[in-house]
Design an enzyme around this catalytic site. Structure first.
Site, PDB file in Angstrom:
ATOM      1  CB  SER A  25       4.001  -4.814  -7.240  1.00  0.00           C
ATOM      2  OG  SER A  25       4.006  -3.527  -6.613  1.00  0.00           O
ATOM      3  NE  ARG A 123      -5.315   5.364  -3.202  1.00  0.00           N
ATOM      4  CZ  ARG A 123      -4.327   4.238  -3.327  1.00  0.00           C
ATOM      5  NH1 ARG A 123      -4.621   3.189  -2.658  1.00  0.00           N
ATOM      6  NH2 ARG A 123      -3.556   4.562  -4.033  1.00  0.00           N
ATOM      7  CG  ASP A 319       4.133   2.138  -2.225  1.00  0.00           C
ATOM      8  OD1 ASP A 319       3.550   3.103  -2.371  1.00  0.00           O
ATOM      9  OD2 ASP A 319       4.196   0.933  -2.795  1.00  0.00           O
ATOM     10  NE  ARG A 397       3.423   0.649   1.364  1.00  0.00           N
ATOM     11  CZ  ARG A 397       3.719  -0.566   0.999  1.00  0.00           C
ATOM     12  NH1 ARG A 397       4.306  -1.427   1.983  1.00  0.00           N
ATOM     13  NH2 ARG A 397       3.122  -1.220   0.244  1.00  0.00           N
TER      14      ARG A 397
END
Ligand code: S3P
Length: 443
Positions: A25, A123, A319, A397
């Site tokens: 980020s 998305r 996350d 992930r």
């Protein structure tokens, strides 16, 4: 990108000290802010993952000078604004990259077309298009607010925007657009989300007024402000540190320390939850770097118990639910994660993929529209079954979480598309192997 899959097998304990890769980020933001600013920004500890490299290329395409000086050491020379790019901006897999850059670019009188990989093109973008359009930006493209999209920016006006979902990406897109909007921007945030944009705006010399009114955050960016280049030291990413730390918690005899992890309270919900589960996590050497608290985190193998994770904790660990689900799979009793509907619109539908992957490993799971229940398999000296080939749908992930699952399961766990791990954690396999993990290409 590696085409062969990766397989994780149960082996000996994990031991050692490692450094977390730079926070994703903050890395995106450092490049974007540097390009918007006047003058030189030097960034140290930048995450050199695929997502962030796309943002670096995008900033160069918008007219900044972007140069890699050494490992994690980058220089951005900003021109105080964006120029029209001569080609399509391809943000790859990066939701943060494209949403923040669309916000930043919207303030300038230019046209730009944005796209991404198949995951990113699927998305939702309306969450940023809606407020940016309200400010005066024009977006043309596919129906349903999906990439590719063409922006015609400029002529923006102040907005007072109440976030309809807890999203730091949306908050940040509006604030970045507000930098070049008449009167700035006000974002009203009912649930607090990561505040790296607010902190970094101040670091680049801007004024941001944050007020909590009846428990609701009001983030006011006054108009007419100029950013000035600065020095950014990127702390280690807690979202990446989570993988070796959880691996140590569930692998008998392990002790792993991850150094230099960002401890911003809006990012540490996973560590709070793991402690509630009985994890032996110790944080030492706490210090402040570039306005953010960081520390070294040591995890030792622990007897974990299932917990209820409250929905209000979701933004501080959004996350980290995939890897929490793996910790939960190795705990005693059930873990109930609630209020995590946003997980369904990440790089993949993470609730569905974790439920499918863990079920294939013999774990009891129950999927809810906005939640996930994992029934831990822990019994004395008896590991979870494992033994699955997991479909990751290109989600980094999901891949890393299932590999950690395999390290502590009876039978090996394989993942497809491991090349995608490089979007956020290019050194993952090397780091885990260095700690003693049995991780390698699928035979
Ligand atoms: C991010 C915010 C989160 C997170 C993402 C990074 C950011 O997304 O999932 O990985 O840097 O602002 P949302 O804002 O959509 O929740």
């Amino acid at each position: 990108m590696t085409s062969a899959g990766l397989t994780a097998r149960r082996g000996g304990p994990l031991r050692g000290r490692v450094r977390a890769p730079g926070d994703k980020s903050i890395s995106h933001r450092a490049l974007i802010f540097g390009a918007l600013a006047n003058g030189v920004t030097e960034v140290e500890g930048l995450l050199e993952g695929e997502d962030v490299k796309r943002s670096a290329q995008a900033m160069a395409a918008f007219g900044a000078e972007v140069e890699r000086l050494g490992e994690g050491h980058w220089r951005v020379v900003g021109k105080g604004g964006f120029a029209e790019p001569s080609d399509v901006i391809d943000c790859g897999n990066a939701g943060t990259g494209v949403r923040l850059i669309m916000g930043a670019a919207a303030g300038f009188d230019l046209a730009a077309t944005f796209t991404g990989d198949a995951s990113l093109r699927g998305r939702p973008m309306n969450r940023v298009l809606n407020p940016l359009r309200e400010m005066g930006a024009v977006f043309l493209g596919r129906s349903g607010g999906r990439l590719p999209l063409t922006l015609q920016g400029g002529g923006l006006k102040r907005i007072a925007y109440r976030l309809p979902m807890a999203s730091a990406q949306v908050k940040s897109a509006v604030l970045l657009a507000g930098l070049h909007a008449e009167g700035g921007a006000l974002v009203i945030e009912p649930e607090a989300t990561r505040d790296h944009t607010e902190r970094m705006l101040r670091g680049f010399g801007a004024t941001v007024n944050v007020e909590i009114i009846d428990g609701v955050g009001h983030i006011d960016l006054p108009g007419g402000q100029v950013l000035t280049g600065t020095h950014v030291r990127v702390p280690g990413d807690p979202s990446s540190a989570a993988f070796p730390l959880v691996a140590a918690l569930i692998t008998p005899g392990s002790e792993v320390t991850v150094e230099g992890v960002l401890l911003n309270p809006l990012r540490t919900g996973l560590f709070t939850t793991l402690k509630e589960m009985g994890a032996d996590l110790e944080i030492t050497n706490i210090r402040v770097e570039s306005g953010e608290e960081v520390g070294d985190i040591t995890a030792r193998y622990s007897d974990l118990a299932g917990v209820e994770v409250p929905p209000e904790r979701a933004p501080s660990m959004i996350d980290e639910y995939p890897i929490l689900a793996v910790a939960a799979a190795h705990a005693r009793g059930a873990t109930h994660m609630r209020g995590i509907g946003e997980m369904r619109v990440k790089e993949s539908d993470r609730i569905a993929l974790m439920a499918a992957g863990l079920a294939a490993c013999g774990i009891g799971v129950e999927e809810e529209p906005e939640g996930l229940i994992v029934v831990g398999a822990a019994k004395a000296n008896h590991p979870a079954r494992g033994g699955a080939r997991v479909v990751t749908k290109g989600d980094h992930r999901i891949a890393m979480s299932h590999l950690v699952m395999g390290l502590a399961s009876d039978q090996p766990v394989s993942v497809d598309e491991p090349g995608m791990i490089a979007t956020s954690f290019p050194g993952f396999v090397q780091m885990m192997v260095g700690l003693g993990a049995d991780l390698g290409e699928t035979a």
